[in-house]
Design an enzyme around this catalytic site. Structure first.
Site, PDB file in Angstrom:
ATOM      1  N   LEU A  73      35.309  14.173   3.554  1.00  0.00           N
ATOM      2  CA  LEU A  73      35.631  14.690   4.633  1.00  0.00           C
ATOM      3  C   LEU A  73      34.510  15.846   4.722  1.00  0.00           C
ATOM      4  O   LEU A  73      34.448  16.648   5.528  1.00  0.00           O
ATOM      5  CB  LEU A  73      36.689  15.099   5.514  1.00  0.00           C
ATOM      6  CG  LEU A  73      37.377  13.309   5.760  1.00  0.00           C
ATOM      7  CD1 LEU A  73      38.912  13.915   6.206  1.00  0.00           C
ATOM      8  CD2 LEU A  73      36.531  12.841   6.870  1.00  0.00           C
ATOM      9  N   TYR A  96      50.579  21.899 -13.421  1.00  0.00           N
ATOM     10  CA  TYR A  96      49.263  21.665 -12.731  1.00  0.00           C
ATOM     11  C   TYR A  96      48.810  22.441 -14.728  1.00  0.00           C
ATOM     12  O   TYR A  96      49.088  23.907 -15.387  1.00  0.00           O
ATOM     13  CB  TYR A  96      49.185  23.180 -11.279  1.00  0.00           C
ATOM     14  CG  TYR A  96      49.265  22.132 -10.668  1.00  0.00           C
ATOM     15  CD1 TYR A  96      49.776  20.821 -10.420  1.00  0.00           C
ATOM     16  CD2 TYR A  96      49.265  22.827  -9.283  1.00  0.00           C
ATOM     17  CE1 TYR A  96      49.890  20.243  -9.176  1.00  0.00           C
ATOM     18  CE2 TYR A  96      49.251  22.348  -7.714  1.00  0.00           C
ATOM     19  CZ  TYR A  96      49.939  20.937  -7.783  1.00  0.00           C
ATOM     20  OH  TYR A  96      50.107  20.706  -6.441  1.00  0.00           O
ATOM     21  N   GLY A 142      31.113  16.629   4.821  1.00  0.00           N
ATOM     22  CA  GLY A 142      30.071  16.919   4.210  1.00  0.00           C
ATOM     23  C   GLY A 142      29.261  16.049   2.988  1.00  0.00           C
ATOM     24  O   GLY A 142      27.887  16.561   2.611  1.00  0.00           O
ATOM     25  N   SER A 183      44.777  17.438  -0.302  1.00  0.00           N
ATOM     26  CA  SER A 183      43.747  17.173   0.448  1.00  0.00           C
ATOM     27  C   SER A 183      43.352  17.022   1.940  1.00  0.00           C
ATOM     28  O   SER A 183      43.484  15.448   1.853  1.00  0.00           O
ATOM     29  CB  SER A 183      44.653  15.268  -0.177  1.00  0.00           C
ATOM     30  OG  SER A 183      43.058  14.612  -0.363  1.00  0.00           O
ATOM     31  N   PRO A 184      43.057  17.256   2.094  1.00  0.00           N
ATOM     32  CA  PRO A 184      43.026  18.233   3.975  1.00  0.00           C
ATOM     33  C   PRO A 184      41.833  17.868   4.376  1.00  0.00           C
ATOM     34  O   PRO A 184      41.253  17.096   5.037  1.00  0.00           O
ATOM     35  CB  PRO A 184      43.120  19.312   3.948  1.00  0.00           C
ATOM     36  CG  PRO A 184      43.222  20.376   2.851  1.00  0.00           C
ATOM     37  CD  PRO A 184      43.395  19.362   1.941  1.00  0.00           C
ATOM     38  N   LEU A 185      40.671  17.200   2.894  1.00  0.00           N
ATOM     39  CA  LEU A 185      39.170  16.455   2.922  1.00  0.00           C
ATOM     40  C   LEU A 185      38.914  15.578   2.352  1.00  0.00           C
ATOM     41  O   LEU A 185      38.005  15.369   2.258  1.00  0.00           O
ATOM     42  CB  LEU A 185      38.185  17.923   2.528  1.00  0.00           C
ATOM     43  CG  LEU A 185      38.510  19.265   4.023  1.00  0.00           C
ATOM     44  CD1 LEU A 185      37.112  20.058   2.987  1.00  0.00           C
ATOM     45  CD2 LEU A 185      38.423  18.883   4.927  1.00  0.00           C
ATOM     46  N   ALA A 186      40.269  14.466   2.322  1.00  0.00           N
ATOM     47  CA  ALA A 186      39.987  13.299   1.636  1.00  0.00           C
ATOM     48  C   ALA A 186      39.634  13.422   0.096  1.00  0.00           C
ATOM     49  O   ALA A 186      38.606  12.052   0.398  1.00  0.00           O
ATOM     50  CB  ALA A 186      39.819  12.692   2.282  1.00  0.00           C
ATOM     51  N   GLY A 187      39.401  14.156  -0.124  1.00  0.00           N
ATOM     52  CA  GLY A 187      39.274  14.261  -1.983  1.00  0.00           C
ATOM     53  C   GLY A 187      37.589  14.732  -1.702  1.00  0.00           C
ATOM     54  O   GLY A 187      36.632  14.143  -2.758  1.00  0.00           O
ATOM     55  N   GLY A 188      36.662  15.576  -1.285  1.00  0.00           N
ATOM     56  CA  GLY A 188      35.619  15.375  -0.542  1.00  0.00           C
ATOM     57  C   GLY A 188      34.805  14.393   0.310  1.00  0.00           C
ATOM     58  O   GLY A 188      34.334  15.045   0.998  1.00  0.00           O
TER      59      GLY A 188
END
Length: 321
Positions: free
Chosen positions: A220, A53, A222, A213-218
């Protein structure tokens, strides 16, 4: 904060993990420290990083994120309060042995990570990817030596297939080598492929899932209501746009921000230890912590399945009958 076991390990960790991929190349050291301070103030104890990273697709200086984390732990004197996870596999230089999971590279990589982190041990050392060119025996020998030397405590994997989890676990159990305790996979409402093989294997072997990636790259988070990004991001949704629209309407009906709803769904999934959130701003972190308060019943989970259908269950039932 809520806490649970680290997969099959005895260590206790927070149900939200802080990911540091953005530390260095995306947000500077001061902003990273602000997020780290807020994370521990809210009870987060599991912090995930990787040797690479700051380099490769994340920037031009591999090791930045580990150094920022290490400097912060030294300044705060809180190393023993945390469960620190890092990874090995990705290229750290141009040399042939500066990548992968050979014994040569693992030995060099762990020493370099320990220096950057300013610590005497890595709590969870993860294989960042499978290395098909190195025998399982060699890989497990290398990590078992590190465990026996006290340089690592637990072994984890990342981006493994279900049969990789089975192979590594069966070999380790048969030979007394160190066992996998966690698997870090891409997993979210929009990307549920791991429910075919990886999640069932993890549940069977007691391996904890750490979704990245719990929000699929944003997608999910909003995306349709964020005025500063809505136009470009919404145009990139393509065939997913109707689902995103339905998802955000459902979140409104529940009175829950979309990002918190997406994380809450993961927290309700079997075998999930802790989603890894990689905030760029403090409010992203606070939103992730609030997801712990979202309780989803059978009807809410069924509606999310309708909007974001998974593969149909585990293999082979999902496709064979």
């Amino acid at each position: 904060m809520e806490y649970t076991r680290l997969g099959r390990a005895g260590a206790t960790v927070s149900r939200i993990a802080l990911g540091t991929m953005n530390f260095g190349p995306v947000i500077d050291a001061d902003a990273s420290v602000e997020i780290l301070d807020a994370a521990v103030d809210h009870g987060i104890t599991l912090i995930d990083t990787a040797d690479v990273y700051g380099g490769g697709p994340w920037g031009d200086e591999p090791g930045q994120s580990e150094r920022i984390l290490g400097d912060w732990m030294a300044a705060r004197g809180n190393r023993d309060d945390l469960v620190v996870a890092t990874k090995v596999h990705n290229p750290m230089g141009a040399g042939a042995n500066e990548r992968g999971l050979s014994s040569v590279h693992i030995r060099r990589a762990v020493e370099a990570s320990l220096r950057r982190l300013g610590t005497d041990r890595i709590d969870l050392y993860q294989m960042h990817h499978i290395d098909r060119g190195v025998p399982v025996d060699e890989v497990l020998d290398a990590f078992t030596r590190l465990r026996d030397q006290g340089k690592i405590l637990y072994l984890g994997s990342s981006n493994f297939a279900g049969w990789h989890l089975a192979r590594y676990t069966e070999v380790a159990e048969a030979t007394g080598r160190t066992l996998l305790v966690t698997e870090q996979s891409r997993y979210n409402l929009a990307e549920r492929t791991i429910e075919l093989e990886v999640a069932p294997a993890a549940e069977h072997y007691g391996i904890g899932l750490l979704p990245w990636s719990p929000l699929a790259g944003g997608m999910l988070g909003g995306v349709l209501r964020k005025s500063d990004r809505a136009r470009s991001d919404a145009e990139g949704l393509g065939a997913d746009r109707p689902r995103v629209e339905a998802y955000e309407r459902f979140a409104d009906d529940l009175g829950v921000p979309p990002a918190e709803l997406g994380l809450a769904w993961l927290l309700h999934r079997p075998a999930v230890t802790a989603p890894i959130v990689g905030p760029r701003r403090l409010d992203h972190l606070l939103s992730a912590v609030r997801a712990l308060d979202v309780v989803l019943g059978d009807s809410e989970l069924a509606e999310l399945d309708r909007i974001w259908p998974g593969p149909g269950g585990p293999a082979p039932e999902a496709y064979a009958w």
